[in-house]
Structure formats: C-alpha cells, structure tokens
Design a protein around this motif. Structure first.
Motif, mmCIF file in Angstrom:
data_model
loop_
_atom_site.group_PDB
_atom_site.id
_atom_site.type_symbol
_atom_site.label_atom_id
_atom_site.label_comp_id
_atom_site.label_asym_id
_atom_site.label_seq_id
_atom_site.Cartn_x
_atom_site.Cartn_y
_atom_site.Cartn_z
ATOM 1 N N ALA A 12 0.836 -1.190 0.000
ATOM 2 C CA ALA A 12 0.000 0.000 0.000
ATOM 3 C C ALA A 12 0.878 1.250 0.000
ATOM 4 C CB ALA A 12 -0.907 -0.003 1.230
ATOM 5 N N ARG A 13 0.446 2.257 -0.763
ATOM 6 C CA ARG A 13 1.237 3.481 -0.841
ATOM 7 C C ARG A 13 1.184 4.231 0.480
ATOM 8 N NH1 ARG A 13 0.190 7.918 -5.483
ATOM 9 N NH2 ARG A 13 1.362 6.362 -6.680
ATOM 10 N N ALA A 14 2.339 4.633 0.971
ATOM 11 C CA ALA A 14 2.401 5.424 2.190
ATOM 12 C C ALA A 14 1.987 6.851 1.870
ATOM 13 C CB ALA A 14 3.815 5.401 2.760
ATOM 14 N N GLY B 7 -0.730 9.441 6.731
ATOM 15 C CA GLY B 7 -0.335 8.295 7.539
ATOM 16 C C GLY B 7 0.975 8.528 8.255
ATOM 17 N N ALA B 8 1.904 9.194 7.563
ATOM 18 C CA ALA B 8 3.195 9.496 8.187
ATOM 19 C C ALA B 8 3.030 10.446 9.362
ATOM 20 C CB ALA B 8 4.139 10.100 7.150
ATOM 21 N N ARG C 99 9.918 6.689 0.060
ATOM 22 C CA ARG C 99 10.260 7.955 -0.594
ATOM 23 C C ARG C 99 10.923 8.936 0.372
ATOM 24 N NH1 ARG C 99 4.881 9.916 -3.325
ATOM 25 N NH2 ARG C 99 4.040 9.082 -1.366
ATOM 26 N N ARG C 100 10.746 8.727 1.654
ATOM 27 C CA ARG C 100 11.438 9.432 2.728
ATOM 28 C C ARG C 100 10.979 10.871 2.962
ATOM 29 N NH1 ARG C 100 17.758 7.367 2.951
ATOM 30 N NH2 ARG C 100 17.296 5.123 2.844
ATOM 31 N N TRP C 101 10.746 11.642 1.901
ATOM 32 C CA TRP C 101 10.383 13.037 2.135
ATOM 33 C C TRP C 101 9.103 13.189 2.955
ATOM 34 C CZ3 TRP C 101 5.722 14.792 0.520
ATOM 35 C CH2 TRP C 101 5.095 14.128 -0.550
ATOM 36 N N THR D 131 18.214 13.485 3.425
ATOM 37 C CA THR D 131 17.551 12.294 3.957
ATOM 38 C C THR D 131 17.227 11.307 2.834
ATOM 39 O OG1 THR D 131 16.571 13.561 5.772
ATOM 40 C CG2 THR D 131 15.547 11.444 5.245
ATOM 41 N N ARG D 132 16.903 11.818 1.658
ATOM 42 C CA ARG D 132 16.579 10.947 0.532
ATOM 43 C C ARG D 132 17.833 10.293 -0.062
ATOM 44 N NH1 ARG D 132 12.783 13.529 -3.880
ATOM 45 N NH2 ARG D 132 12.925 11.355 -4.587
ATOM 46 N N ARG D 133 18.956 10.996 -0.048
ATOM 47 C CA ARG D 133 20.134 10.523 -0.756
ATOM 48 C C ARG D 133 21.062 9.653 0.096
ATOM 49 N NH1 ARG D 133 22.229 15.670 -4.430
ATOM 50 N NH2 ARG D 133 20.375 15.799 -5.770
#
Length: 262
Positions: free
Chosen positions: A8-10, A14-15, A106-108, A257-259
C-alpha cells in the motif's frame, strides 16, 4: 474476489499520524512539554517583578509588560531546540528509523511529517505560554492603567516571538536529521542563530550586514519588540527571512535524507 497485491502506498497523512503516535509514546516529550510551560512562565514572573516602565505613557508601560514576556525567549529556545533535536535523532539512536523508512521509502513524507508534528506542538505551546505570560506580566508590572493584548504592536510582537521559537525547533529538527546527533544539532542550531551572523556582521560591507541581520537570531530583535531597533530589519522583512531560512533547511533536510544511507 480480487486479491490486492503489492504494498500500500504510504501517504503524508499516515506518516503524520505515525509521528504523533511516536511523539506521545516518548517519555522525554512530556518532560520537555512540562518544562516548556513552567520554565518560561517562571522567568516571565521574575522579569515582571523587576520591571519598571520608563514613564507612565501607554507605550512605555506596554513595552515594560511585553519586555517581561519576550525576555523569556532564550529559555524557550533552549527547550524547543532540544525538542526538535530529540524528535529527529531518537529513531536513529534506537535504529527504529530503518522501520520508518522501509514503510515510507520515498522518505520526504517522513521529514514533512516530523516537521508538521514539531511545528504544531511548538506553536501551540508557544502561543499558550506567551498568552499566559502576558497576563502574568500585566498583573505584576506596576502600570497606571491595565495593559491589554489589544495594545498597538503587542499581538504582532507575541506572534513574532512564536515564529522565532517555532523556527528554532524546526531548524534543530532538520539539523538533527542531517547530522544524526542531538548534541550536534543543538550546537549547530545555536551556532546558526547567533555565532554565524555575529561573524558575518564583523564585515562592515552593507551586503554582509544585511545578510547577518537576516538570520533568525538577529531578526528576532525586530519580531519581539514594539518597534524595530536601530539598524534591524523591518518587522515584515524579518518575518519573511525567518520563514525563508527555515524553508531552506527543510529543503536541505529532505534532499540529504533521501540521498543518504540509513
């Protein structure tokens, strides 16, 4: 019957909900919240008991009351910076960050969720403390007539103070995500607020002077007073620069954070 496949897509919602749950479950959160209310209010009461208006004019009496309230900004900054750093680094310390980022690859959204939780919490705390503090100061500072929140410039100064305090918490959060060290984030935040602009202001050239005054620390001189001090940025410009610096650190926090590896 259709059987769902895949993960399921986050979502950002939800975050955010997840971050609220984690925040409430950490014991240090409640200690910081309690201290963020008690310590500034105590400081305001002490300042108010020792405050004396320069004259009986409405401006000077409002300034004395407001000054007693905004003089507690450093105590609040210390606690909010600690709060932002802990929210950022607690999962790295316990290694639960691997679970969080696995759920939100995706972290962001994780960065935005943490920022939302920190901004909301500190904004509510700041406004509550500043409002209660103003009531306390107005009762303790000797004035000829009661000083009210509706006095010219008072609400703007209180909102400006709240803006600086929330910015400090958010920048500490972003630096915590970047440095992954609570001590490093706290030191870097105060360095960014006060040390870096102090060094820049040593250069007497106008562009450097303007840049130095744009940092959140010097900008707070305009945002927390009834009138901007000589040489400081005008209130609207100071507010915009504080928001821009916070947004810049948000962008840096998201990119790194993404990289970077966990």
């Amino acid at each position: 019957m259709t059987i769902p496949t895949g993960r399921a897509r986050a979502t950002i919602g939800g975050a955010i909900a997840s971050e609220w749950i984690k925040l409430r479950g950490v014991r240090s959160t409640w200690w910081i919240v309690s201290l963020s209310i008690a310590v500034p209010l105590l400081a305001i009461a002490i300042w108010a008991l020792n405050a004396t208006p320069a004259s009986t004019s409405a401006f000077d009496e409002s300034n004395a009351v407001l000054g007693s309230v905004t003089s507690s900004i450093f105590e609040t900054l210390v606690l909010f910076v600690l709060f932002g750093a802990l929210v950022a680094t607690s999962e790295y310390d316990t290694r639960t960050i691997t679970t969080t980022l696995a759920a939100v690859p995706r972290r962001w959204p994780v960065v935005l969720a943490k920022a939302t939780v920190v901004a909301t919490s500190t904004l509510v705390l700041s406004l509550v403390v500043l409002t209660l503090g103003f009531v306390i100061a107005a009762a303790l500072v000797p004035t000829t007539t009661p000083v009210m929140l509706a006095e010219p410039g008072v609400m703007a100064a209180l909102l400006g103070t709240a803006l600086v305090e929330v910015s400090a918490a958010l920048i500490s959060l972003f630096l915590g995500l970047i440095l992954r060290s609570s001590i490093g984030a706290i030191a870097a935040t105060f360095g960014f607020f006060y040390v870096v602009p102090g060094v820049i202001n040593l250069i007497s050239l106008p562009p450097f002077q303007l840049l130095g005054h744009s940092f959140p620390g010097p900008a707070s001189d305009s945002l927390t007073a009834l009138t901007a001090p000589t040489g400081a940025l005008p209130y609207p410009v100071a507010a915009v620069t504080v928001i821009l610096w916070t947004a810049i650190w948000l962008g840096i926090g998201i990119v790194l954070t993404r990289r970077r590896d966990i």
